[in-house]
Write a protein that holds these residues in place. Structure first.
Motif, PDB file in Angstrom:
ATOM      1  N   ARG A   1       1.076  -1.255  -0.172  1.00  0.00           N
ATOM      2  CA  ARG A   1      -0.128  -0.035   0.249  1.00  0.00           C
ATOM      3  C   ARG A   1       0.883   1.423   0.051  1.00  0.00           C
ATOM      4  N   GLY A   2       0.719   2.133  -0.983  1.00  0.00           N
ATOM      5  CA  GLY A   2       1.371   3.294  -0.995  1.00  0.00           C
ATOM      6  C   GLY A   2       2.670   3.295  -1.689  1.00  0.00           C
TER       7      GLY A   2
ATOM      8  N   GLU B   1       6.963   6.199   1.185  1.00  0.00           N
ATOM      9  CA  GLU B   1       5.991   5.206   0.670  1.00  0.00           C
ATOM     10  C   GLU B   1       5.929   3.906   1.351  1.00  0.00           C
TER      11      GLU B   1
ATOM     12  N   HIS C   1       4.803   1.606   5.479  1.00  0.00           N
ATOM     13  CA  HIS C   1       3.864   0.914   6.043  1.00  0.00           C
ATOM     14  C   HIS C   1       4.358  -0.632   5.971  1.00  0.00           C
TER      15      HIS C   1
END
Length: 319
Positions: free
Chosen positions: A239-240, A314, A317
């Motif tokens: 994610r991201g 980024e 996570h």
């Protein structure tokens, strides 16, 4: 204003080297050192270029890469940082593996490392699929696995490229059927596997693109997950991330060439819950995220260019 960083590509005339050079020429804050063709094999000329560089990127066969490392080490305090695109140092002590999305701390480790080994193209797809699922407990480290892959012929070196472009070349070939492909050791280590997978690579009659696929019997996995569970774990891990996405699988076909000339990678899960079967698929460009694109991603981190802070954000996570 940030001072320009100097990069020397040792072996820039090859396919990966040319790709790295073209990408770096578009990056602000980098000055490329070039040797005339007549000096590219000169030890003294290469040593001088290494001494003048902040970062040396090795695009050489394995044996030559090891010799280049020794040449750089001979510079002592003037030795540059090294990014090796060969297979020679991917599981070697003292080298950081150049897959920034691997874990939450990997991008920072790359940014700080004196020596970084760029991943293999097939390994990038396989590890990207397997590492998050093993970390999440959805695949056991000792799970027997088969990894199938097909690459564009540009990954096979000058002889293969010339054969395909001049004479047409074969439509499709399996290879490395001795089951000793050079990417298997890094897949084992960085995916977190303890059971050696069966890896079956192949080459198709198209220049760029790659698919890596891993079939699974869901009832043989810990907790008997669904295809949705597998996709959710992959999506959570990435994610991201700027270059890796986990789209919903659609249809029953996946083309290998879709991401040609791109540095991105897509991870997909195709599942049939009635049959309790699934296929994990990674799609990337063998010359992009699988080679030159990955090297430039690592070079930006190692040189402390503005992308480093963004990439750390980024990847914050990732477990």
């Amino acid at each position: 204003m940030m001072a320009s960083k100097t990069v020397f590509i040792d072996g820039e005339a090859g396919t990966t080297g040319l790709g790295i050079r073209a990408r770096l020429e578009a990056v602000a804050g980098i000055t490329l050192l070039h040797l005339p063709e007549r000096e590219r094999k000169s030890l003294s000329a290469r040593r001088a270029a290494m001494a003048a560089a902040d970062l040396v990127i090795l695009c050489l066969p394995d044996a030559a890469a090891r010799e280049a490392v020794a040449l750089a080490e001979g510079l002592g305090a003037s030795a540059p940082r090294l990014l090796d695109a060969s297979t020679a140092h991917r599981v070697a002590p003292g080298w950081v593996y150049g897959f920034p999305e691997l874990t939450g701390g990997q991008a920072r480790a790359i940014a700080e490392a004196p020596r970084v080994a760029n991943p293999g193209c097939y390994a990038t797809g396989a590890i990207a699929l397997l590492r998050p699922l093993i970390a999440a407990g959805l695949i056991a480290p000792d799970q027997p696995l088969t990894i199938n892959a097909v690459s564009g012929y540009s990954g096979g070196g000058r002889t293969m490229i010339e054969a395909h472009e001049a004479a047409g070349g074969p439509a499709f070939e399996l290879y490395a059927l001795g089951l000793e492909h050079k990417h298997v050791p890094e897949i084992l280590r960085y995916a977190g596997l303890t059971c050696r997978p069966i890896f079956v690579p192949s080459v198709g009659h198209f220049r760029q693109g790659m698919l890596v696929s891993i079939p699974l019997f869901l009832d043989e996995l810990p907790g008997r997950p669904t295809g949705g569970d597998l996709r959710a774990a992959l999506a959570a891990h990435y994610r991201g991330a700027a270059l890796i996405t986990v789209p919903e699988a659609a249809g029953e076909k996946v083309a290998a060439e879709t991401l040609a000339d791109s540095d991105r990678m897509e991870l997909m899960v195709f599942a049939h819950e009635g049959h309790r079967q699934a296929v994990l698929v990674a799609r990337l460009d063998n010359l992009g995220k699988g080679a030159s694109g990955a090297a430039v991603e690592n070079a930006r981190l190692m040189l402390g260019l503005p992308a480093v802070a963004a990439m750390e954000k980024e990847l914050g996570h990732v477990r």
